[in-house]
Design an enzyme around this catalytic site. Structure first.
Site, mmCIF file in Angstrom:
data_model
loop_
_atom_site.group_PDB
_atom_site.id
_atom_site.type_symbol
_atom_site.label_atom_id
_atom_site.label_comp_id
_atom_site.label_asym_id
_atom_site.label_seq_id
_atom_site.Cartn_x
_atom_site.Cartn_y
_atom_site.Cartn_z
ATOM 1 N N GLU A 3 0.881 -1.167 0.000
ATOM 2 C CA GLU A 3 0.000 0.000 0.000
ATOM 3 C C GLU A 3 0.920 1.220 0.000
ATOM 4 O OE1 GLU A 3 -3.041 -0.514 3.082
ATOM 5 O OE2 GLU A 3 -2.708 -2.670 2.987
ATOM 6 N N HIS A 91 9.749 -16.760 -11.155
ATOM 7 C CA HIS A 91 8.926 -15.600 -10.822
ATOM 8 C C HIS A 91 9.570 -14.277 -11.212
ATOM 9 C CE1 HIS A 91 6.345 -18.382 -8.842
ATOM 10 N NE2 HIS A 91 7.232 -18.700 -7.932
ATOM 11 N N ARG A 110 2.436 -13.820 -8.134
ATOM 12 C CA ARG A 110 1.062 -13.945 -8.646
ATOM 13 C C ARG A 110 0.826 -13.267 -9.996
ATOM 14 N NH1 ARG A 110 -2.481 -13.525 -3.125
ATOM 15 N NH2 ARG A 110 -1.216 -15.013 -2.014
ATOM 16 N N ARG A 262 -13.637 -8.128 1.087
ATOM 17 C CA ARG A 262 -12.301 -8.271 1.661
ATOM 18 C C ARG A 262 -12.373 -8.880 3.050
ATOM 19 N NH1 ARG A 262 -11.053 -7.888 -2.707
ATOM 20 N NH2 ARG A 262 -10.246 -6.120 -3.866
#
Length: 276
Positions: A3, A91, A110, A262
């Site tokens: 964030e 990755h 991901r 969430r």
DNA sequence: CAAGGGCCCTGCACGC
DNA sequence: TGCGTGCAGGGCCCTT
């Protein structure tokens, strides 16, 4: 889950090493990270020099001579500076070769992260950036304007704080921590909040974010900010990830529910639903 | 228009 | 042990 505080930490770390470095080659192993055309991405960036690294909300903005690279780390994106490519994994999706024989690698388990190229100075004409609201850490944020745009919404305060078009920078961790600090239930409807109450919630968010930036962000699960730099805010968490533990204020048991799609952690005793 | 759900993607924690 | 299933989530896109 980077964030604003984590992205700020990444920005500060990378800036020390990258400003002044020139890209001499780029290898793309997984191209869905790059928006639009890979070839143009490579052609435009090779021979460009890192002049500055900026950030808006959760987006990193790498500034070159003629172009800017807008990078979003989403869940698990990380940059590493490497002296050789002996330790590449499946990755490591994008590899920038630099003019000092080092490599900047983009690692993303991901594959959720995105990179987007634009001409320098045109950053905020991109769809991704132009709709973002003011940054949560901006002390001069026009809160009456923000409030007036959402005061009739029947969405939860949690959904509002996660909405980057309202205010940008907060994600799931800091919203949970903000609502705990402000002592409000995450499912409280926005249209049940006075301007004064909304302001107090935003001030709580600003304090949480300010402290998180000071501590270099939060390291939970497998997340490290970048370059192996761990944050220390995880030691300051009061509710997020702490389901079943005792509330540090009242000793009630922290609950986990779903709000706005969430996982949401809160203290059922300290945080009550509110109405006008 | 607002609001909500699915999707992308992988690793991990489960249960049997 | 090994398999299948569900879960985690930011932002985009589609549906209601």
């Amino acid at each position: 889950m980077p964030e604003l505080p984590e992205v700020e930490t990444v920005k500060r770390t990378l800036k020390q090493y990258l400003v002044g470095r020139k890209i001499i080659d780029i290898k793309i192993n997984y191209d869905k990270i790059i928006k639009y055309d890979n070839k143009r991405f490579i052609d435009n960036l090779v021979n460009q020099t890192f002049n500055d690294i900026d950030r808006y909300g959760k987006y990193l903005i790498f500034k070159f001579n003629d172009y800017s690279l807008i990078s979003h780390l989403r869940m698990e994106g990380k940059y590493f500076l490497q002296n050789d490519l002996k330790h590449l994994t499946k990755h490591d999706h994008i590899i920038f070769s630099l003019d000092n024989n080092q490599y900047l690698t983009y690692h993303d388990v991901r594959k959720f992260g995105t990179m987007e190229l634009t001409k320098k100075g045109q950053e905020f004409r991109l769809d991704s950036l132009k709709k973002l609201g003011p940054e949560i850490n901006n002390p001069n944020i026009d809160l009456s304007k923000v409030y007036n745009s959402i005061k009739h919404s029947n969405r939860s305060i949690k959904a509002i704080l996660l909405d980057q078009t309202v205010i940008t920078g907060l994600g799931n961790i800091y919203v949970d921590e903000t609502l705990f600090k402000a002592k409000i239930h995450p499912e409280t409807n926005m249209n049940e909040l006075s301007f004064e109450r909304f302001k107090s919630i935003i001030f709580s968010a600003q304090k949480v974010v300010e402290k998180a930036i000071k501590l270099g962000g939060t390291t939970i699960r497998s997340y490290q900010s970048s370059m192996g730099v761990d944050g220390r805010f995880q030691n300051e968490l009061n509710v997020h990830t702490l389901v079943g533990k005792e509330c540090s204020v009242c000793n009630s048991i922290i609950k986990k529910i779903r709000v706005a799609g969430r996982g949401t952690y809160f203290c059922p005793n300290c945080q009550k639903k509110e109405s006008l």
